[in-house]
Design an enzyme around this catalytic site. Structure first.
Site, PDB file in Angstrom:
ATOM      1  N   CYS A 117       5.430  19.915 -48.199  1.00 57.24           N
ATOM      2  CA  CYS A 117       5.303  19.734 -46.754  1.00 57.24           C
ATOM      3  C   CYS A 117       5.465  18.292 -46.234  1.00 57.24           C
ATOM      4  CB  CYS A 117       3.914  20.243 -46.422  1.00 57.24           C
ATOM      5  SG  CYS A 117       3.624  20.588 -44.737  1.00 57.24           S
ATOM      6  N   SER A 121      -4.470  29.188 -44.099  1.00 54.11           N
ATOM      7  CA  SER A 121      -4.718  27.991 -44.900  1.00 54.11           C
ATOM      8  C   SER A 121      -6.227  27.799 -44.995  1.00 54.11           C
ATOM      9  CB  SER A 121      -4.080  26.772 -44.234  1.00 54.11           C
ATOM     10  OG  SER A 121      -2.695  26.883 -44.289  1.00 54.11           O
ATOM     11  N   LEU A 122      -6.807  28.438 -45.988  1.00 48.26           N
ATOM     12  CA  LEU A 122      -8.273  28.445 -46.078  1.00 48.26           C
ATOM     13  C   LEU A 122      -8.780  27.149 -46.711  1.00 48.26           C
ATOM     14  CD1 LEU A 122     -10.708  30.290 -45.536  1.00 48.26           C
ATOM     15  CD2 LEU A 122     -10.493  31.111 -47.885  1.00 48.26           C
ATOM     16  N   HIS A 123      -8.450  26.943 -47.957  1.00 49.17           N
ATOM     17  CA  HIS A 123      -8.676  25.686 -48.684  1.00 49.17           C
ATOM     18  C   HIS A 123     -10.127  25.290 -48.938  1.00 49.17           C
ATOM     19  CE1 HIS A 123      -4.432  25.412 -48.201  1.00 49.17           C
ATOM     20  NE2 HIS A 123      -4.449  24.941 -46.986  1.00 49.17           N
ATOM     21  N   CYS A 147      -2.456  16.928 -46.243  1.00 51.07           N
ATOM     22  CA  CYS A 147      -1.102  17.330 -45.832  1.00 51.07           C
ATOM     23  C   CYS A 147      -0.325  16.147 -45.276  1.00 51.07           C
ATOM     24  CB  CYS A 147      -1.186  18.440 -44.785  1.00 51.07           C
ATOM     25  SG  CYS A 147       0.421  18.854 -44.055  1.00 51.07           S
ATOM     26  N   GLY A 185       4.312  21.801 -38.988  1.00 51.27           N
ATOM     27  CA  GLY A 185       3.746  22.227 -37.710  1.00 51.27           C
ATOM     28  C   GLY A 185       2.827  23.423 -37.798  1.00 51.27           C
ATOM     29  N   GLU A 186       2.087  23.618 -36.726  1.00 53.44           N
ATOM     30  CA  GLU A 186       1.155  24.744 -36.638  1.00 53.44           C
ATOM     31  C   GLU A 186       1.772  25.793 -35.707  1.00 53.44           C
ATOM     32  OE1 GLU A 186      -1.762  26.124 -37.892  1.00 53.44           O
ATOM     33  OE2 GLU A 186      -1.091  27.590 -36.426  1.00 53.44           O
ATOM     34  N   SER A 218       1.960  31.367 -41.310  1.00 56.08           N
ATOM     35  CA  SER A 218       0.799  30.677 -41.885  1.00 56.08           C
ATOM     36  C   SER A 218       0.128  29.837 -40.811  1.00 56.08           C
ATOM     37  CB  SER A 218       1.272  29.773 -43.030  1.00 56.08           C
ATOM     38  OG  SER A 218       0.201  28.975 -43.498  1.00 56.08           O
ATOM     39  N   CYS A 272      -4.874  17.737 -41.304  1.00 58.57           N
ATOM     40  CA  CYS A 272      -5.484  18.196 -42.558  1.00 58.57           C
ATOM     41  C   CYS A 272      -5.324  17.052 -43.568  1.00 58.57           C
ATOM     42  CB  CYS A 272      -4.804  19.466 -43.042  1.00 58.57           C
ATOM     43  SG  CYS A 272      -4.913  20.791 -41.813  1.00 58.57           S
ATOM     44  N   GLU A 274      12.063  19.825 -41.286  1.00 60.87           N
ATOM     45  CA  GLU A 274      12.561  20.288 -42.585  1.00 60.87           C
ATOM     46  C   GLU A 274      12.614  21.808 -42.672  1.00 60.87           C
ATOM     47  OE1 GLU A 274      10.113  16.737 -44.841  1.00 60.87           O
ATOM     48  OE2 GLU A 274       9.584  18.816 -45.173  1.00 60.87           O
ATOM     49  N   CYS A 284      11.658  28.757 -45.738  1.00 59.04           N
ATOM     50  CA  CYS A 284      10.432  28.199 -45.169  1.00 59.04           C
ATOM     51  C   CYS A 284      10.847  27.358 -43.960  1.00 59.04           C
ATOM     52  CB  CYS A 284       9.757  27.340 -46.239  1.00 59.04           C
ATOM     53  SG  CYS A 284       8.282  26.501 -45.658  1.00 59.04           S
ATOM     54  N   CYS A 322       2.892  17.480 -36.716  1.00 51.64           N
ATOM     55  CA  CYS A 322       1.794  18.420 -36.454  1.00 51.64           C
ATOM     56  C   CYS A 322       0.665  17.655 -35.783  1.00 51.64           C
ATOM     57  CB  CYS A 322       1.308  19.040 -37.772  1.00 51.64           C
ATOM     58  SG  CYS A 322       0.068  20.334 -37.550  1.00 51.64           S
ATOM     59  N   ASN A 376       0.250  19.240 -54.069  1.00 44.60           N
ATOM     60  CA  ASN A 376       1.465  18.468 -54.285  1.00 44.60           C
ATOM     61  C   ASN A 376       1.203  17.061 -53.746  1.00 44.60           C
ATOM     62  OD1 ASN A 376       4.123  18.017 -54.977  1.00 44.60           O
ATOM     63  ND2 ASN A 376       4.820  19.928 -54.051  1.00 44.60           N
TER      64      ASN A 376
HETATM   65  N1  SAH Z   1       0.375  24.512 -40.242  1.00 46.29           N
HETATM   66  C1  SAH Z   1       0.395  25.744 -40.914  1.00 46.29           C
HETATM   67  C2  SAH Z   1       1.689  26.025 -41.647  1.00 46.29           C
HETATM   68  C3  SAH Z   1       2.343  24.888 -42.390  1.00 46.29           C
HETATM   69  S1  SAH Z   1       1.549  24.249 -43.816  1.00 46.29           S
HETATM   70  C4  SAH Z   1      -0.759  25.831 -41.881  1.00 46.29           C
HETATM   71  O1  SAH Z   1      -1.439  24.842 -42.095  1.00 46.29           O
HETATM   72  O2  SAH Z   1      -1.007  26.911 -42.376  1.00 46.29           O
HETATM   73  C5  SAH Z   1       1.916  25.432 -45.097  1.00 46.29           C
HETATM   74  C6  SAH Z   1       0.936  25.411 -46.256  1.00 46.29           C
HETATM   75  O3  SAH Z   1       1.129  24.255 -47.092  1.00 46.29           O
HETATM   76  C7  SAH Z   1      -0.501  25.347 -45.788  1.00 46.29           C
HETATM   77  O4  SAH Z   1      -1.305  26.248 -46.498  1.00 46.29           O
HETATM   78  C8  SAH Z   1      -0.870  23.924 -46.111  1.00 46.29           C
HETATM   79  O5  SAH Z   1      -2.246  23.799 -46.168  1.00 46.29           O
HETATM   80  C9  SAH Z   1      -0.128  23.692 -47.399  1.00 46.29           C
HETATM   81  N2  SAH Z   1       0.010  22.274 -47.784  1.00 46.29           N
HETATM   82  C10 SAH Z   1       0.171  21.216 -46.970  1.00 46.29           C
HETATM   83  N3  SAH Z   1       0.266  20.074 -47.695  1.00 46.29           N
HETATM   84  C11 SAH Z   1       0.179  20.421 -48.995  1.00 46.29           C
HETATM   85  C12 SAH Z   1       0.227  19.685 -50.238  1.00 46.29           C
HETATM   86  N4  SAH Z   1       0.395  18.370 -50.249  1.00 46.29           N
HETATM   87  N5  SAH Z   1       0.102  20.380 -51.393  1.00 46.29           N
HETATM   88  C13 SAH Z   1      -0.032  21.728 -51.372  1.00 46.29           C
HETATM   89  N6  SAH Z   1      -0.072  22.469 -50.250  1.00 46.29           N
HETATM   90  C14 SAH Z   1       0.022  21.827 -49.071  1.00 46.29           C
HETATM   91 FE1  SF4 Z   2      -0.577  20.771 -39.745  1.00 42.61          FE
HETATM   92 FE2  SF4 Z   2      -0.613  22.806 -41.505  1.00 42.61          FE
HETATM   93 FE3  SF4 Z   2      -0.308  20.261 -42.337  1.00 42.61          FE
HETATM   94 FE4  SF4 Z   2      -2.670  21.070 -41.378  1.00 42.61          FE
HETATM   95  S1  SF4 Z   2      -1.650  21.833 -43.253  1.00 42.61           S
HETATM   96  S2  SF4 Z   2      -1.617  19.129 -40.869  1.00 42.61           S
HETATM   97  S3  SF4 Z   2      -2.046  22.490 -39.779  1.00 42.61           S
HETATM   98  S4  SF4 Z   2       1.120  21.413 -41.070  1.00 42.61           S
END
Ligand code: SAH
Ligand code: SF4
Length: 362
Positions: free
Chosen positions: A333, A213-215, A111, A159-160, A191, A108, A84, A97, A104, A290
């Site tokens: 995502c 992506s700290l979280h 995600c 993806g990462e 990211s 996480c 995407e 984006c 990936c 989301n």
């Molecule tokens: N893999 C990389 C880049 C892609 S994800 C990473 O993890 O940083 C881009 C951002 O979207 C990340 O911060 C991820 O944690 C966040 N993200 C993924 N799923 C999400 C969701 N359902 N709601 C909000 N943010 C989300």
């Molecule tokens: Fe992969 Fe980023 Fe999603 Fe984690 S948040 S599963 S690293 S795309």
């Protein structure tokens, strides 16, 4: 192809070097997809190039436009795999984006991309192809015109990126080339979930902005939400960020923090967050979660997000809450791709993934 690879291929074919430069400009500055339109090349050279190279775009499987102007493309590459790309227009900028992998390998827990089975790296051509396709559709050729719609790139799609470093780096060098798309490194943000050993390399080689992506701010919770934390725990991640080259008030690290109801959104979490990043030039980006079908979390309530944001604001970080965009077109995502796979499975009646089964149950 990088500029150098193109030059080598052209000179090996017995043509002068400047032909490579002409071709580069047609492709990356003018967005041409046919050699026949390259008006300063003679017919024999065009034919020779057409034999040597192919100029293409990923196929658009779906194109969705949100009422807020966000556009989402589901793209299909030559081997049939899909990823995407999303365009998010704002008043003063337009951000694309882009994805770095199909799916990936990380998982996480919040995600949707992490639930998708098929995973492979995108090539540099496929990463650049997303930018070219968007520029085609946005009417952005020739590159660099003042009214351009695509002004920024974030590597925040599927993806990462730091697990596909070489292809991502090559693609970013191509789009940064002044002879082509010409996006400045200050307009590109990568990211990462925290692939610590590659962070310094990205900073030194590319100099793009970094988002993390700290979280979560405790290792036990981050191990669960962002499992790569088990390999590279918070202390190592923060250290790598502290040492990221070129940090200043004008060039800050973005900390992405998804707001999960009752999981990571307490006042204590907020205080620990502020303590953790103290002394690092920072922006904090609170992302309303989301939800996707079958996701195990809920988004924090508005009051909670506001209270958390107020504390962040008081500590001196500006406008920290990310406005959700494109909710009506599944812009979070991995969602569109999963929806498309689901349709296909429904049509063919074949096996479903766990997340799809969960979606059916809701
Ligand atoms: N893999 C990389 C880049 C892609 S994800 C990473 O993890 O940083 C881009 C951002 O979207 C990340 O911060 C991820 O944690 C966040 N993200 C993924 N799923 C999400 C969701 N359902 N709601 C909000 N943010 C989300
Ligand atoms: Fe992969 Fe980023 Fe999603 Fe984690 S948040 S599963 S690293 S795309």
């Amino acid at each position: 192809m990088s500029a150098r690879e193109l030059e080598e291929a052209v000179t090996e074919a017995g043509l002068p070097k400047f032909r490579a430069r002409q071709l580069w400009r047609w492709v990356w500055r003018h967005g041409l997809t046919s050699f026949d339109e390259m008006s300063d090349l003679g017919k024999p050279v065009r034919a020779q190039f057409a034999d040597m190279f192919s100029l293409g775009r990923p196929a658009v499987t779906q194109r969705l436009k949100s009422s807020d102007g966000t556009i989402k493309w589901l793209l299909r590459f030559a081997d049939g795999s899909e990823a995407e790309t999303v365009y998010i227009p704002d008043r003063h900028r337009g951000t694309l984006c882009i994805s770095s992998q199909v799916g990936c390998t990380l998982t996480c827990s919040f995600c949707h991309t992490g639930t998708q089975k098929l995973v492979r790296n995108l090539t540099a051509g496929e990463i650049c192809g997303q930018v070219l396709l968007a520029m085609d559709e946005l009417g952005d050729w020739p590159a660099g015109k003042p009214e351009r719609r695509l002004t920024n790139i974030v590597l925040m799609g599927m993806g990462e990126p730091l697990f596909n470093y070489d292809n991502v780096a090559k693609a970013m060098r191509i789009v940064m080339s002044g002879e082509g798309v010409g996006l400045s490194k200050r307009r590109i943000t990568l990211s990462t979930s925290g692939v610590v050993p590659e962070i310094a390399r990205a900073g030194a080689d590319l100099g793009v902005n970094l988002a993390i992506s700290l979280h979560a701010v405790r290792d036990d919770l981050r191990d669960e939400l962002v499992p790569i934390n088990r390999k590279y725990p918070l202390a190592e991640l923060i250290e790598a960020c502290r040492n990221y080259p070129g940090l200043s008030n004008a060039r800050r690290i973005t900390w992405e923090y998804v707001m999960l109801d009752g999981v990571n959104d307490s006042d204590e979490d907020c205080a620990a967050l502020l303590k953790l990043i103290r002394g690092i030039p920072s922006k904090i980006n609170l992302i309303p979660f989301n939800p996707w079908p079958g996701s195990p979390y809920e988004c924090s309530g508005n009051n909670r997000i506001e209270a958390f944001a107020a504390k962040v604001l008081k500590a001196g970080y500006a406008s920290p809450v990310r406005t959700p965009r494109g909710r009506d077109i599944l812009a979070a995502c991995g969602q569109l791709k999963s929806a498309s796979e689901r349709d296909r499975r429904h049509r063919t009646g074949t096996g479903k993934t766990a997340s799809v089964a969960a979606a059916d149950a809701t």
